[in-house]
Write an enzyme that holds these catalytic residues in place. Structure first.
Site, PDB file in Angstrom:
ATOM      1  N   CYS A  50       0.827  -1.212   0.000  1.00  0.00           N
ATOM      2  CA  CYS A  50       0.000   0.000   0.000  1.00  0.00           C
ATOM      3  C   CYS A  50       0.859   1.260   0.000  1.00  0.00           C
ATOM      4  O   CYS A  50       1.745   1.409   0.831  1.00  0.00           O
ATOM      5  CB  CYS A  50      -0.906  -0.016   1.229  1.00  0.00           C
ATOM      6  SG  CYS A  50      -1.718   1.567   1.528  1.00  0.00           S
ATOM      7  N   CYS A  53       0.400   3.338   3.475  1.00  0.00           N
ATOM      8  CA  CYS A  53       0.802   2.831   4.788  1.00  0.00           C
ATOM      9  C   CYS A  53       2.118   3.494   5.232  1.00  0.00           C
ATOM     10  O   CYS A  53       2.964   3.844   4.405  1.00  0.00           O
ATOM     11  CB  CYS A  53       0.977   1.310   4.752  1.00  0.00           C
ATOM     12  SG  CYS A  53      -0.567   0.390   5.005  1.00  0.00           S
ATOM     13  N   HIS A 114      -4.252   0.411   7.896  1.00  0.00           N
ATOM     14  CA  HIS A 114      -4.723   0.153   6.544  1.00  0.00           C
ATOM     15  C   HIS A 114      -6.199  -0.250   6.485  1.00  0.00           C
ATOM     16  O   HIS A 114      -6.894   0.025   5.512  1.00  0.00           O
ATOM     17  CB  HIS A 114      -3.860  -0.960   5.936  1.00  0.00           C
ATOM     18  CG  HIS A 114      -4.140  -1.254   4.500  1.00  0.00           C
ATOM     19  ND1 HIS A 114      -3.791  -0.392   3.481  1.00  0.00           N
ATOM     20  CD2 HIS A 114      -4.758  -2.314   3.895  1.00  0.00           C
ATOM     21  CE1 HIS A 114      -4.159  -0.910   2.318  1.00  0.00           C
ATOM     22  NE2 HIS A 114      -4.759  -2.070   2.542  1.00  0.00           N
ATOM     23  N   ASN A 154     -13.516   9.961  -1.453  1.00  0.00           N
ATOM     24  CA  ASN A 154     -14.144   8.928  -2.268  1.00  0.00           C
ATOM     25  C   ASN A 154     -13.936   7.623  -1.536  1.00  0.00           C
ATOM     26  O   ASN A 154     -12.798   7.215  -1.331  1.00  0.00           O
ATOM     27  CB  ASN A 154     -13.485   8.832  -3.652  1.00  0.00           C
ATOM     28  CG  ASN A 154     -13.767  10.048  -4.500  1.00  0.00           C
ATOM     29  OD1 ASN A 154     -14.848  10.622  -4.447  1.00  0.00           O
ATOM     30  ND2 ASN A 154     -12.782  10.453  -5.295  1.00  0.00           N
ATOM     31  N   SER A 162      -8.990   4.091  -5.390  1.00  0.00           N
ATOM     32  CA  SER A 162      -8.058   3.069  -5.839  1.00  0.00           C
ATOM     33  C   SER A 162      -7.386   2.330  -4.683  1.00  0.00           C
ATOM     34  O   SER A 162      -6.620   1.405  -4.901  1.00  0.00           O
ATOM     35  CB  SER A 162      -7.005   3.700  -6.751  1.00  0.00           C
ATOM     36  OG  SER A 162      -6.537   4.908  -6.198  1.00  0.00           O
ATOM     37  N   HIS A 165      -7.093   1.895   1.975  1.00  0.00           N
ATOM     38  CA  HIS A 165      -6.499   2.610   3.109  1.00  0.00           C
ATOM     39  C   HIS A 165      -7.312   3.894   3.347  1.00  0.00           C
ATOM     40  O   HIS A 165      -7.510   4.677   2.415  1.00  0.00           O
ATOM     41  CB  HIS A 165      -5.034   2.944   2.814  1.00  0.00           C
ATOM     42  CG  HIS A 165      -4.286   3.368   4.039  1.00  0.00           C
ATOM     43  ND1 HIS A 165      -3.220   2.671   4.543  1.00  0.00           N
ATOM     44  CD2 HIS A 165      -4.489   4.412   4.891  1.00  0.00           C
ATOM     45  CE1 HIS A 165      -2.773   3.282   5.646  1.00  0.00           C
ATOM     46  NE2 HIS A 165      -3.533   4.346   5.866  1.00  0.00           N
ATOM     47  N   HIS A 167      -8.569   7.293   3.531  1.00  0.00           N
ATOM     48  CA  HIS A 167      -7.982   8.583   3.153  1.00  0.00           C
ATOM     49  C   HIS A 167      -8.993   9.434   2.404  1.00  0.00           C
ATOM     50  O   HIS A 167      -9.980   8.942   1.871  1.00  0.00           O
ATOM     51  CB  HIS A 167      -6.739   8.375   2.271  1.00  0.00           C
ATOM     52  CG  HIS A 167      -7.061   7.891   0.877  1.00  0.00           C
ATOM     53  ND1 HIS A 167      -7.463   6.601   0.596  1.00  0.00           N
ATOM     54  CD2 HIS A 167      -7.059   8.543  -0.323  1.00  0.00           C
ATOM     55  CE1 HIS A 167      -7.685   6.468  -0.704  1.00  0.00           C
ATOM     56  NE2 HIS A 167      -7.452   7.636  -1.294  1.00  0.00           N
ATOM     57  N   GLN A 169      -9.146  13.524   0.170  1.00  0.00           N
ATOM     58  CA  GLN A 169      -8.328  14.399  -0.656  1.00  0.00           C
ATOM     59  C   GLN A 169      -8.702  15.855  -0.419  1.00  0.00           C
ATOM     60  O   GLN A 169      -9.782  16.155   0.096  1.00  0.00           O
ATOM     61  CB  GLN A 169      -8.543  14.090  -2.142  1.00  0.00           C
ATOM     62  CG  GLN A 169      -8.108  12.712  -2.572  1.00  0.00           C
ATOM     63  CD  GLN A 169      -8.080  12.580  -4.085  1.00  0.00           C
ATOM     64  OE1 GLN A 169      -7.482  13.416  -4.775  1.00  0.00           O
ATOM     65  NE2 GLN A 169      -8.722  11.562  -4.614  1.00  0.00           N
TER      66      GLN A 169
END
Ligand SMILES: O=P(O)(O)O[C@H]1O[C@H](CO)[C@@H](O)[C@H](O)[C@H]1O
Ligand SMILES: O=P(O)(O)O[C@H]1O[C@H](CO)[C@@H](O)[C@H](O)[C@H]1O
Lengths: 349, 349
Positions: A50, A53, A114, A154, A162, A165, A167, A169
């Site tokens: 990943c 990570c 993760h 997203n 994609s 993990h 996250h 933006q």
């Protein structure tokens, strides 16, 4: 308002000046279309492959630090660039109007773990994310040419994400994006006419009617807007008139973290799946103006309609005509309200 | 216009008054996200399980006739109903504005052959579809309470299409749908100002520049609009100022059928797959007014970006901010132009 919402009708969204077609009876049609693949594998807490990570190397050779709560870095494949672009603006042209756009694109890792999604995080952990958003809004907003900071997430591969993990933006840029500009214009027109905030006045009405409220605490309300487009779309609004995330008191930060955890837990419980969505914050731009017309709010746009594998498609009619929904917002509220605030994965163990 | 389109910029869509963010350099990022499942099975010419095949029984017990070219029937799970609904309109309310909507939803089977898609049909077969569209536009438009007739097609399971049998839909209704109303307002403003049609004037400029034309014949042009949102979005415009599909001459019907076949063939050839899209016609409403500001045109919104299995996701930033694309319209034209007008499946055999 009267009843009658069981038959086809249109509802109006005053934030963007658009209608949505509501076809309540349509939810009954049998589903013969595409099913989404649902990932049921258990993820490890650390994945050596990943790129988010801690301690791992990213595509560009940079090494992620051994971060402990949130970690922010510049998007390696950013849609925006910081360079000042020498480009002949032709904003006066009718058909070929174009202008250069400067900006900064960042990735915000919510946790080094993760496999930890928002609803599974502690309220403390979510408070850390909020603090990170506040710091980013402030530091990006300070940059001369940055007039708007879009914070979003997203979640789920069905939303083009994609990497599982946890996250989000941030895309910060010189122009107000189209949807934000529309919302600002409508908030402004309302403010100029009534001397008050559109969403604050709307919230008062919703609290009085109590027909579309999913969760309420001392400082925030999560509701399904009267004009919602997605089957289980929601919006979180602060009870106090707040322009932007940096205006939160400590109590508000705690209350916002709490309602985020509760709402995303209900979402996961609905179809017993890690519920996909795009979410994001709309708030005052960072153009140096006062913007009393603004009101901090957060949108959740989840695509699922009937199960973990059947989504609502916004396609032909929706792309060419207008958005269309198959279940009334009031029915969605009923379903969301009845979901437990304890995560189904935690109940199982 | 000059160059400079290799860097991030925004372009303006005068049809709907909205911007799109273009990030050309971004196409280079590696893809780690969701891949679509591509169906490579060969379909039979007749499928006993298909509710659109001739002679088969539909969910509601009705039997499809032994049709020979096109077959139109009322959608069994329509989003709109014909009933006049007794429902208290509250269009004056700021926050809870709603109104009943009447309409008719039809399904148009393009051919009795279960496995024949648009690009694989003969020009004659496509002319039959156009005639069907013309008859539907006329007969639906004549109905008193029908003011708009939306003709569209969702192709491919990725576009929510539940059946590969070649078919489109028509949703006819009393109101102008949101996107159509926006377009009409902009066409009208342009017409009032210039005394000419926005799209006709735009087409002249595009023909002069010859930078975004994919196909041109005597009567129609297929181009990638300067402000296209989807990676391989196109628009077909008639060279003559035509308000609606029923204005076609016989030569124009033939030319439109031809360009439809050529464009969809290029689409299929691009990623060697039955190319998914939503397409639809924008034209004058059927409200009894003259509408000289209108211009018949057809939109194609295809989701694929890099291959048969990798699509562009319009998610977080796009839903909250504005549409964003990773490849310039000019690059897309280049790619589409270079595709053969002979279908890859026919080349193989
Ligand atoms: O009518 P269908 O093909 O069953 O349904 C499809 O097209 C409709 C019109 O664009 C959409 O509302 C649906 O979400 C989609 O699945
Ligand atoms: O930046 P990511 O996660 O690679 O990409 C995802 O989010 C972006 C912002 O909403 C979209 O433009 C992309 O289409 C989507 O795949």
């Amino acid at each position: 308002m009267g009843g009658g919402f069981g038959d086809p009708h249109r509802r109006f969204n005053p934030l963007i000046n658009e209608w949505v077609l509501v076809s309540p009876h349509r939810a009954k049609r049998p589903w013969q279309g595409q099913n989404e693949t649902v990932a049921f594998e258990t993820l490890p807490e650390y994945d050596p492959e990943c790129y988010l990570c801690a301690g791992n190397v990213r595509a560009n050779g940079m090494v992620n630090p051994a971060y402990e709560d949130c970690f922010v870095f510049e998007n390696d494949f950013a849609a925006l660039k910081q360079d000042e672009i020498a480009f002949e603006e032709n904003v006066k042209d009718t058909f070929f109007k174009a202008k250069p756009e400067r900006g900064i694109s960042r990735v915000v890792c919510f946790s080094p773990k993760h496999n930890l999604t928002l609803p599974e995080m502690s309220v403390k952990g979510i408070e850390n994310i909020i603090h990170t958003w506040q710091m980013e809004y402030t530091s990006l907003g300070k940059i001369d040419y940055i007039n708007h900071v879009q914070i979003f997430e997203n979640k789920g591969s069905i939303m083009g994400c994609s990497n599982p993990h946890p996250h989000g933006q941030i895309w910060a840029q010189s122009s107000l994006p189209t949807s934000v500009e529309k919302t600002q214009n409508n908030l402004k027109a309302y403010y100029d006419k009534h001397g008050s905030n559109l969403l604050q006045d709307y919230l008062q009405e919703e609290l009085r009617l109590n027909e579309r409220i999913v969760i309420e605490n001392d400082h925030f309300v999560a509701l399904v807007p009267f004009w919602a487009i997605w089957p289980f779309e929601t919006m979180i609004i602060s009870k106090r008139h707040i322009l932007k995330i940096t205006d939160f008191t400590a109590a508000e930060t705690y209350a916002f973290a709490t309602i985020l955890k509760q709402l995303t837990t209900k979402y996961d419980n609905l179809f017993k799946t890690s519920f996909p969505y795009s979410s994001g914050i709309h708030q005052a731009p960072t153009d140096g103006e006062l913007h009393p017309e603004w009101q901090f709010h957060m949108h959740f746009y989840p695509p699922l309609l009937r199960s973990a594998s059947v989504k609502k498609f916004m396609v032909g009619y929706e792309m060419l005509g207008e958005s269309q929904r198959d279940i009334t917002p009031e029915k969605s509220v009923e379903i969301l309200k009845s979901q437990s605030e304890v995560h189904y994965q935690q109940l199982d163990t």
